[in-house]
Design a protein around this motif. Structure first.
Motif, PDB file in Angstrom:
ATOM      1  N   LYS A  56       0.813  -1.214   0.000  1.00 27.36           N
ATOM      2  CA  LYS A  56       0.000   0.000   0.000  1.00 27.36           C
ATOM      3  C   LYS A  56       0.844   1.260   0.000  1.00 27.36           C
ATOM      4  O   LYS A  56       0.420   2.294  -0.527  1.00 27.36           O
ATOM      5  N   THR A  57       2.035   1.198   0.629  1.00 24.26           N
ATOM      6  CA  THR A  57       2.877   2.390   0.757  1.00 24.26           C
ATOM      7  C   THR A  57       4.342   2.018   0.524  1.00 24.26           C
ATOM      8  O   THR A  57       4.743   0.856   0.692  1.00 24.26           O
ATOM      9  N   PRO A  58       5.194   2.985   0.146  1.00 26.74           N
ATOM     10  CA  PRO A  58       6.633   2.716  -0.039  1.00 26.74           C
ATOM     11  C   PRO A  58       7.311   2.245   1.242  1.00 26.74           C
ATOM     12  O   PRO A  58       8.367   1.618   1.182  1.00 26.74           O
ATOM     13  N   GLU A  59       6.718   2.550   2.397  1.00 27.08           N
ATOM     14  CA  GLU A  59       7.315   2.149   3.672  1.00 27.08           C
ATOM     15  C   GLU A  59       7.352   0.627   3.856  1.00 27.08           C
ATOM     16  O   GLU A  59       8.058   0.124   4.729  1.00 27.08           O
ATOM     17  N   GLN A  60       6.582  -0.102   3.031  1.00 27.84           N
ATOM     18  CA  GLN A  60       6.587  -1.564   3.112  1.00 27.84           C
ATOM     19  C   GLN A  60       7.768  -2.178   2.361  1.00 27.84           C
ATOM     20  O   GLN A  60       7.946  -3.390   2.366  1.00 27.84           O
ATOM     21  N   VAL A  61       8.568  -1.331   1.711  1.00 26.04           N
ATOM     22  CA  VAL A  61       9.746  -1.801   0.973  1.00 26.04           C
ATOM     23  C   VAL A  61      10.995  -1.465   1.773  1.00 26.04           C
ATOM     24  O   VAL A  61      11.232  -0.313   2.122  1.00 26.04           O
ATOM     25  N   LEU A  62      11.772  -2.500   2.079  1.00 27.08           N
ATOM     26  CA  LEU A  62      13.044  -2.315   2.781  1.00 27.08           C
ATOM     27  C   LEU A  62      14.182  -2.597   1.804  1.00 27.08           C
ATOM     28  O   LEU A  62      14.201  -3.640   1.152  1.00 27.08           O
ATOM     29  N   MET A  63      15.123  -1.675   1.715  1.00 23.41           N
ATOM     30  CA  MET A  63      16.274  -1.846   0.838  1.00 23.41           C
ATOM     31  C   MET A  63      17.539  -1.759   1.676  1.00 23.41           C
ATOM     32  O   MET A  63      17.711  -0.821   2.457  1.00 23.41           O
ATOM     33  N   LYS A  64      18.411  -2.758   1.510  1.00 26.01           N
ATOM     34  CA  LYS A  64      19.637  -2.818   2.293  1.00 26.01           C
ATOM     35  C   LYS A  64      20.850  -2.784   1.384  1.00 26.01           C
ATOM     36  O   LYS A  64      20.840  -3.332   0.288  1.00 26.01           O
ATOM     37  N   SER A  65      21.899  -2.170   1.898  1.00 21.65           N
ATOM     38  CA  SER A  65      23.203  -2.184   1.245  1.00 21.65           C
ATOM     39  C   SER A  65      24.244  -2.403   2.326  1.00 21.65           C
ATOM     40  O   SER A  65      24.366  -1.577   3.243  1.00 21.65           O
ATOM     41  N   ASP A  66      24.971  -3.525   2.242  1.00 19.92           N
ATOM     42  CA  ASP A  66      25.932  -3.886   3.298  1.00 19.92           C
ATOM     43  C   ASP A  66      25.247  -3.908   4.665  1.00 19.92           C
ATOM     44  O   ASP A  66      25.784  -3.391   5.656  1.00 19.92           O
ATOM     45  N   ASN A  67      24.031  -4.492   4.686  1.00 20.14           N
ATOM     46  CA  ASN A  67      23.250  -4.632   5.917  1.00 20.14           C
ATOM     47  C   ASN A  67      22.818  -3.292   6.522  1.00 20.14           C
ATOM     48  O   ASN A  67      22.384  -3.240   7.675  1.00 20.14           O
ATOM     49  N   GLN A  68      22.950  -2.222   5.771  1.00 18.53           N
ATOM     50  CA  GLN A  68      22.485  -0.911   6.221  1.00 18.53           C
ATOM     51  C   GLN A  68      21.221  -0.550   5.450  1.00 18.53           C
ATOM     52  O   GLN A  68      21.183  -0.655   4.218  1.00 18.53           O
ATOM     53  N   ILE A  75      15.334   5.058  -1.621  1.00 16.61           N
ATOM     54  CA  ILE A  75      14.549   3.978  -2.225  1.00 16.61           C
ATOM     55  C   ILE A  75      13.671   4.520  -3.346  1.00 16.61           C
ATOM     56  O   ILE A  75      13.585   3.934  -4.431  1.00 16.61           O
ATOM     57  N   LYS A  76      13.026   5.642  -3.104  1.00 14.28           N
ATOM     58  CA  LYS A  76      12.147   6.225  -4.116  1.00 14.28           C
ATOM     59  C   LYS A  76      12.925   6.640  -5.358  1.00 14.28           C
ATOM     60  O   LYS A  76      12.399   6.604  -6.479  1.00 14.28           O
ATOM     61  N   SER A  77      14.192   7.051  -5.176  1.00 16.66           N
ATOM     62  CA  SER A  77      14.999   7.466  -6.321  1.00 16.66           C
ATOM     63  C   SER A  77      15.452   6.282  -7.165  1.00 16.66           C
ATOM     64  O   SER A  77      15.752   6.433  -8.353  1.00 16.66           O
ATOM     65  N   SER A  82       4.105   1.173  -8.402  1.00 13.69           N
ATOM     66  CA  SER A  82       2.804   1.805  -8.211  1.00 13.69           C
ATOM     67  C   SER A  82       2.140   1.207  -6.976  1.00 13.69           C
ATOM     68  O   SER A  82       2.295   0.025  -6.682  1.00 13.69           O
ATOM     69  N   TYR A  83       1.402   2.017  -6.261  1.00 17.49           N
ATOM     70  CA  TYR A  83       0.714   1.596  -5.035  1.00 17.49           C
ATOM     71  C   TYR A  83      -0.763   1.980  -5.136  1.00 17.49           C
ATOM     72  O   TYR A  83      -1.093   3.025  -5.685  1.00 17.49           O
ATOM     73  N   PRO A  84      -1.680   1.143  -4.574  1.00 15.77           N
ATOM     74  CA  PRO A  84      -1.453  -0.199  -4.009  1.00 15.77           C
ATOM     75  C   PRO A  84      -1.244  -1.224  -5.115  1.00 15.77           C
ATOM     76  O   PRO A  84      -1.656  -1.023  -6.254  1.00 15.77           O
ATOM     77  N   GLN A  85      -0.622  -2.357  -4.738  1.00 14.35           N
ATOM     78  CA  GLN A  85      -0.322  -3.405  -5.707  1.00 14.35           C
ATOM     79  C   GLN A  85      -0.258  -4.752  -4.984  1.00 14.35           C
ATOM     80  O   GLN A  85       0.313  -4.837  -3.894  1.00 14.35           O
ATOM     81  N   SER A  86      -0.876  -5.759  -5.586  1.00  9.37           N
ATOM     82  CA  SER A  86      -0.865  -7.088  -4.984  1.00  9.37           C
ATOM     83  C   SER A  86       0.567  -7.590  -4.870  1.00  9.37           C
ATOM     84  O   SER A  86       1.355  -7.507  -5.817  1.00  9.37           O
ATOM     85  N   LEU A  87       0.893  -8.111  -3.701  1.00 11.61           N
ATOM     86  CA  LEU A  87       2.243  -8.626  -3.471  1.00 11.61           C
ATOM     87  C   LEU A  87       2.554  -9.788  -4.407  1.00 11.61           C
ATOM     88  O   LEU A  87       3.710  -9.983  -4.803  1.00 11.61           O
TER      89      LEU A  87
END
Length: 281
Positions: A56-68, A75-77, A82-87
């Motif tokens: 539903k929102t970009p906050e549901q996406v976690l992006m890591k680089s070297d565990n950071q 992430i947005k860049s 598109s949201y909302p979108q079926s997983l």
């Protein structure tokens, strides 16, 4: 004999009856298995289609680089969704492929997260090895130049500086600088950089604005290598042999070191505003 034949017929009839029952049981079992699998599949499909399995929102996406974890701005860049979108309609492989087209990302893996629903993305950033400056003449005036600063990795891939610092805000700029148009030196960079990085003489700048004369800024002073050629290894190795040149010549009087011909290196001296050539000591 008639009795034996009669018994045999009874046994055959019983066997046929037993076989029919076994076939019937197998058919019943197959029907129940089909019903069970269909019900399970239908149940899973029903669960999958429930509103809970939705981004539903970009906050549901976690992006890591070297565990950071990367910031939401970063992430947005990098990621366009598109949201909302079926997983379940999201294709992780396609997202990974699109991320790897970004100049800042070398590798990416994408996986679904069920509880809570979301995406987990792990990226491997490109490692910049030099600050790159593009320079284009905008007019006949030498002072009127457009300078575009970015970064390049060991393979010569151009990385926009603002995008890289957005992903890695604590990044420290490389000490090496290269000047020129990447499209001119990109194919040659993967051969040039290993020699530069392994040189025992510190090299701080590579000027490739003139493809016919590669110019290096080194701890010994300015060095001209001429057009790029197979002699590059010999030219860079020769620098190490000249490390004591400043003890024999006044550095302030050296205009540049000419290694165009590594078999006959020259030192161009400054004297009365005129350049003279001397064999290297």
């Amino acid at each position: 004999m008639p009795g034996i034949a009669s018994v045999s017929q009874k046994e055959l009839a019983q066997r046929r009856k037993k076989l029919r029952r076994q076939r019937q049981m197998k058919i019943i079992q197959a029907i129940w298995q089909t019903i069970t699998i269909s019900s399970l599949a239908g149940g899973l499909l029903w669960v999958a289609l429930q509103p809970i399995w939705v981004l539903k929102t970009p906050e549901q996406v976690l992006m890591k680089s070297d565990n950071q974890l990367l910031s939401q701005e970063a992430i947005k860049s990098l990621l366009v969704l598109s949201y909302p979108q079926s997983l379940w309609r999201i294709q992780p492989a396609a997202i990974a492929e699109s991320l790897q087209k970004q100049p800042t990302i070398a590798q990416a893996t994408v996986s679904r997260r069920l509880f809570p629903p979301g995406l987990i993305i792990e990226i491997e950033e490109r490692i910049p090895v030099a600050v790159a400056q593009k320079r284009r003449e905008q007019s006949s005036s030498a002072s009127n130049k457009q300078v575009n600063t970015g970064l390049i990795d060991a393979n010569g891939v151009w990385i926009p500086l603002e995008k890289y610092t957005l992903v890695n805000p604590q990044f420290k700029l490389p000490t090496l600088k290269v000047i020129g148009l990447p499209e001119q030196y990109a194919s040659y960079w993967s051969k040039l950089y290993p020699y530069i990085s392994q040189s025992s003489i510190k090299i701080t700048e590579i000027d490739y604005q003139d493809p016919n004369n590669l110019i290096l800024k080194t701890e010994l002073g300015t060095v001209h290598l001429g057009a790029t050629s197979d002699q590059l290894a010999d030219q860079i190795n020769l620098l190490a042999q000249l490390r004591h040149i400043n003890t024999k010549l006044n550095p302030a009087e050296i205009n540049y070191i000419d290694l165009t011909n590594p078999e006959s290196p020259l030192v161009h001296m400054i004297q009365n505003k005129e350049t003279t050539k001397n064999q290297t000591p």
